[in-house]
Design an enzyme around this catalytic site. Sequence first.
Site, PDB file in Angstrom:
ATOM      1  N   SER A 122      35.009  47.137  38.395  1.00 11.23           N
ATOM      2  CA  SER A 122      35.059  48.609  38.351  1.00 11.23           C
ATOM      3  C   SER A 122      35.802  49.111  37.119  1.00 11.23           C
ATOM      4  O   SER A 122      35.496  50.179  36.590  1.00 11.23           O
ATOM      5  CB  SER A 122      35.694  49.173  39.632  1.00 11.23           C
ATOM      6  N   HIS A 158      44.050  43.643  36.671  1.00 10.49           N
ATOM      7  CA  HIS A 158      43.785  45.075  36.834  1.00 10.49           C
ATOM      8  C   HIS A 158      42.433  45.323  37.487  1.00 10.49           C
ATOM      9  O   HIS A 158      42.259  46.305  38.214  1.00 10.49           O
ATOM     10  CB  HIS A 158      43.895  45.793  35.487  1.00 10.49           C
TER      11      HIS A 158
END
Length: 320
Positions: free
Chosen positions: A70, A60
């Site tokens: 992030s 992910h």
Amino acid sequence: MALVLVLIFSYLIGISKGQLRVGFYAETCPEAESVVSAVVRDALQSNPNTAAVLLRLHFHDCFVQGCDGSILIEDGPGAERHAFGHQGVGGFEVIERAKEQLETVCRGVVSCSDIVALAAREAVALASGPFYQVPTGRRDGRVSNISQAGDMPDVSDSIQQLKAKFLNKGLSEKDLVVLSAAHTIGTTACFFMTQRLYKFPPGGGSDPTINLEFLPELKAKCPQNGDVNVRLPIDRGSERIFDNQILRNIRDGFAVLQSDARLYEDQATKNVIDSYFGFLSPIFGPFFETDFVESIVRMGHIGVKTGSRGEIRRVCNAFN
Ligand code: HEM
Ligand SMILES: *[C@@H]1O[C@H](CO)[C@@H](O)[C@H](O)[C@H]1NC(C)=O
């Protein structure tokens, strides 16, 4: 002589492209990899499913904005990690713990995105999967935006959509199959099973590719209008062991996730699955473990920031 020139040349290209390399922290933080290993091993002792959680986290992270940490940022409801496509992703506290320890031994050196990649490697190994070298040198991104997680594949995507989303990241049909086989460990919430069991398009009902012996079992675990937080193994009968059983299950109609089942309906991806079960495959290959290592290392290169781009975060859930 020609070979030497080629080697020097490719080395220079490597530097100018700011590529990752194995042992990036050998001089600047020799403890980097062993600290991550120890923290992951420790986390697994209290919760064995942490291996799966950490492997999924790496995927992910890489699919949105590249492998740049992030997804780790927590700066309110607009943070990327709250995107629908990241539903159920976890392992943040393990990454944070490793970071904390690394900051005490070599402050400001090891990126959070590298910790995620190294933790995934450790997770695979601890689940009896292959141990592999992880190229490092990623730097952490400066953007976390909930509306930029649209690249995440979804369980209800068609095989065309799945292939396109992978291709978009430079990953092939083979990578799609081999990386989906990460589902050899871990669990899913019944939340992701509702459509497949009760509202399968176009006519409703259940996905006709589910083996008829398996269907009642799935329905019993995830009853219609039942608790969607109940969890079940994705790789029936082999949820803790990293092996090719998941591909066998997919072939035989025992896939749990809808997206996994789709891999056996497309000629190209079906061929990849079948290639591991040929009569002579046990001797001559291809070998799932070897191919997985190749694919996950490739995934770990998606959109990486190196050199002077990005930053080395002080804590993983906040920008500097
Ligand atoms: C092809 C597209 C993919 C789709 C649609 C997909 C979807 C999902 C879904 C819906 C779950 C259940 C999540 C939950 O209930 O918490 C899951 C779990 C998982 N996924 Fe995927 N996935 C994909 C590819 C991948 C890849 C490429 C990896 C890693 C290389 C991966 C690793 C995992 C792992 C290890 C779990 C188990 C997590 C746990 O036990 O908490 N998946 N995936
Ligand atoms: C997040 O991304 C969206 C869509 O790309 C953009 O419109 C928006 O300005 C971004 N928000 C922030 C805070 O950068």
